[in-house]
Design an enzyme around this catalytic site. Structure first.
Site, PDB file in Angstrom:
ATOM      1  N   HIS A 188      34.411 -37.843  16.278  1.00  0.00           N
ATOM      2  CA  HIS A 188      34.391 -37.807  17.731  1.00  0.00           C
ATOM      3  C   HIS A 188      35.395 -38.840  18.224  1.00  0.00           C
ATOM      4  CE1 HIS A 188      30.780 -35.318  17.650  1.00  0.00           C
ATOM      5  NE2 HIS A 188      30.196 -36.202  16.864  1.00  0.00           N
ATOM      6  N   CYS A 241      31.813 -31.993  14.016  1.00  0.00           N
ATOM      7  CA  CYS A 241      30.429 -32.397  13.761  1.00  0.00           C
ATOM      8  C   CYS A 241      29.507 -31.183  13.595  1.00  0.00           C
ATOM      9  CB  CYS A 241      29.952 -33.350  14.846  1.00  0.00           C
ATOM     10  SG  CYS A 241      28.569 -34.402  14.337  1.00  0.00           S
TER      11      CYS A 241
END
Length: 251
Positions: free
Chosen positions: A203, A105
């Site tokens: 994630h 990310c």
């Protein structure tokens, strides 16, 4: 003697695999420390020793690690992390000597050449991946599944994304995967990789849900991996089946 294995291995046999968790004080918003725990566990289950270094942003990033992990973070911590990593140079030096990187990310965007700051302004990254990230019109939030580049030999990915970034690849970066459900980079692909540097928006944490990806990273360090007792895999495989089924995808 050249063993053909990674920097943690030599002619006298295996030494400890050195895992470096980069800036947990800035880049650990979404539980990505789980990636560190999974790598350590899967290494130890194979009888290979592990050394772990958790390096905060006021510390020097060592250049002698085997696998470096960067997680997610908010805009301002992301900018600060990028500045300190550029100034320190340790991570770039490690990549230059063949270390493995998993960047998630915000960490993924930092690994690129440029990303969008808090007001959308361009912020220089580390240039470890030939990607540029900006701010999209809509936020990608929710489950994501994606088919990995066949060259990597990894099963379908499952994860959770929460970002408003869009990422464009340059010619030196390959897409990590093709999106089946979710947003990813915003162009039908998810993540990117080049050499031993892997970036993703996933994630979940990514390596908890995708042990095959964890083993790929480990194999780049130690070579061919011995199998893990199937009884030790029951929980992770159950999680994969559950998350895939929720997205209507096959494992």
């Amino acid at each position: 003697m050249d063993t053909g294995l990674g920097p943690g291995y030599g002619s006298r046999g295996p030494s400890a695999v050195r895992l470096v968790w980069v800036y947990p004080d800035l880049l650990s918003t979404y539980g990505d420390r789980g990636n560190l725990l999974v790598l350590a566990r899967r290494t130890r289950l194979r009888g290979i020793p592990v050394e772990i270094a958790e390096v905060n942003s006021d510390q020097r990033v060592p250049a002698d690690g085997d696998i470096y992990l960067l997680g997610g973070g908010e805009d301002l911590p992301q900018i600060l992390a990028a500045r300190r990593l550029r100034a320190g140079g340790g991570l770039s030096t490690a990549v230059g000597r063949g270390a493995v990187v998993l960047a998630v990310c915000a960490g993924y965007q930092i690994a690129g050449t440029e990303f969008a700051g808090a007001e959308g302004e361009p912020v220089p990254g580390l240039g470890l991946l030939d990607i540029r990230s900006g701010r999209g019109e809509r936020r990608g939030v929710g489950e994501i599944t994606a088919d990995v580049d066949p060259a990597l030999g990894v099963q379908r990915l499952t994860g959770f994304e929460n970002h408003q970034g869009t990422t464009r690849r340059g010619p030196e970066a390959k897409p990590l995967a093709t999106v089946l459900t979710g947003v990813g980079n915003g162009d039908g692909t998810e993540g990117a990789y080049s050499g031993r540097v892997v970036g993703t928006y996933l994630h979940g944490p990514a390596l908890v849900r995708n042990p095959g990806l964890a083993d790929l990273l480990l194999s780049w360090v130690v070579g061919t991996l011995p199998p893990i007792d199937p009884r030790q895999e029951e929980l992770v495989q159950s999680l994969r089946r559950e998350r895939m089924a929720a997205q209507g995808a096959a494992v």
